[in-house]
Design a protein around this motif. Structure first.
Motif, PDB file in Angstrom:
ATOM      1  N   SER A  90      38.130  31.033  53.653  1.00 50.42           N
ATOM      2  CA  SER A  90      37.858  31.150  52.222  1.00 50.42           C
ATOM      3  C   SER A  90      38.498  29.987  51.471  1.00 50.42           C
ATOM      4  O   SER A  90      39.427  29.343  51.966  1.00 50.42           O
ATOM      5  CB  SER A  90      38.399  32.476  51.677  1.00 50.42           C
ATOM      6  OG  SER A  90      39.809  32.535  51.812  1.00 50.42           O
ATOM      7  N   THR A  95      41.510  34.281  53.575  1.00 50.57           N
ATOM      8  CA  THR A  95      40.625  35.112  54.391  1.00 50.57           C
ATOM      9  C   THR A  95      39.881  34.259  55.405  1.00 50.57           C
ATOM     10  O   THR A  95      39.345  33.203  55.058  1.00 50.57           O
ATOM     11  CB  THR A  95      39.593  35.853  53.516  1.00 50.57           C
ATOM     12  OG1 THR A  95      40.268  36.575  52.482  1.00 50.57           O
ATOM     13  CG2 THR A  95      38.777  36.834  54.364  1.00 50.57           C
ATOM     14  N   TYR A  97      36.739  34.379  57.981  1.00 49.78           N
ATOM     15  CA  TYR A  97      35.521  35.126  58.295  1.00 49.78           C
ATOM     16  C   TYR A  97      35.055  34.754  59.695  1.00 49.78           C
ATOM     17  O   TYR A  97      34.526  33.668  59.921  1.00 49.78           O
ATOM     18  CB  TYR A  97      34.432  34.810  57.273  1.00 49.78           C
ATOM     19  CG  TYR A  97      34.826  35.133  55.845  1.00 49.78           C
ATOM     20  CD1 TYR A  97      34.716  36.426  55.343  1.00 49.78           C
ATOM     21  CD2 TYR A  97      35.313  34.129  54.998  1.00 49.78           C
ATOM     22  CE1 TYR A  97      35.082  36.726  54.042  1.00 49.78           C
ATOM     23  CE2 TYR A  97      35.682  34.418  53.696  1.00 49.78           C
ATOM     24  CZ  TYR A  97      35.569  35.723  53.221  1.00 49.78           C
ATOM     25  OH  TYR A  97      35.948  36.011  51.932  1.00 49.78           O
TER      26      TYR A  97
END
Length: 236
Positions: A90, A95, A97
């Motif tokens: 992110s 974050t 992913y």
């Protein structure tokens, strides 16, 4: 703003040419990637002697397949074994992913510059199927370009200079991916086997990665995994 043409003309004739819109967009994107991603590049030579022998046997049986396609399959295996390579970070860095799909991008040199068609589900498709698609999209890219939809959603990109030459380079990560694999020309070199030197086919690989996500040890293990996969090409 400095008159660059006037400056250079002090020293001799100069020809000016406007950059294309495509070059401007790509240049801006690459500059942003280089400025915002802490790049590290890991280089290794992969023994592909068994792969070249396997390809020769296939060719003699009437099937010609580029080593790049085997590398696509080996990379797909690596993305499964090392899920942080098949990920995106992110913008705030909080974050990660991890993608459950495996789509491999291939940088193709076209009249506008480099385009990156994506071979989807590379982990589950047959070698010949991938080879046929790459041939088709490469031809399309060189003749008339590709739609954006054909170049989106990649897990990781391969940039190949194997057909031209070189021994290593530093490819720039293609965001939002976190790594990119560069490959240069395979060469024959003497390798010590414990008792004597023997000729082996070595494929130079250059793995650039986002150091915020991937550490050096995992980068080395990732390339070793690819080496192990390519050592048994018949299993692909």
């Amino acid at each position: 703003m400095m008159d660059m043409q006037g400056y250079f003309e002090q020293f001799g004739p100069v020809e000016s040419a406007a950059t294309t819109k495509f070059q401007q967009v790509v240049g801006k994107r690459l500059s942003q990637a280089w400025a915002t991603i802490p790049h590290v590049t890991h280089h290794d030579d992969i023994d592909v002697t068994a792969l070249e022998a396997h390809r020769k046997a296939l060719s003699e049986a009437g099937t010609r397949i580029s080593p790049l396609i085997f590398l696509v399959k080996a990379l797909a295996s690596g993305l499964k074994a090392f899920p942080d390579f098949n990920a995106s970070l992110s913008e705030d860095g909080k974050t990660l992913y991890r993608k459950q799909y495996c789509h491999v991008g291939i940088a193709v040199d076209g009249p506008l510059g480099l385009l990156v068609p994506v071979l989807r589900d590379a982990d589950t498709r047959a070698i010949q199927d991938l080879a046929n698609e790459l041939k088709s999209v490469s031809q399309t890219a060189r003749e008339k370009g590709l739609p954006m939809s054909a170049m989106e959603g990649g897990s990781m990109t391969i940039s190949s200079l194997g057909g031209i030459g070189g021994t290593a380079f530093t490819p720039i990560v293609n965001p939002p991916e976190v790594a990119i694999l560069g490959v240069t020309k395979t060469r024959i070199a003497p390798v010590w086997n414990g008792e004597a030197f023997e000729p082996r086919s070595l494929m130079p690989l250059s793995l650039s990665y986002d150091h915020r996500v991937i550490n050096g040890a995992d980068a080395a293990r990732f390339l070793r995994h690819i080496a192990d996969v390519l050592a048994h090409p018949q299993d692909l």
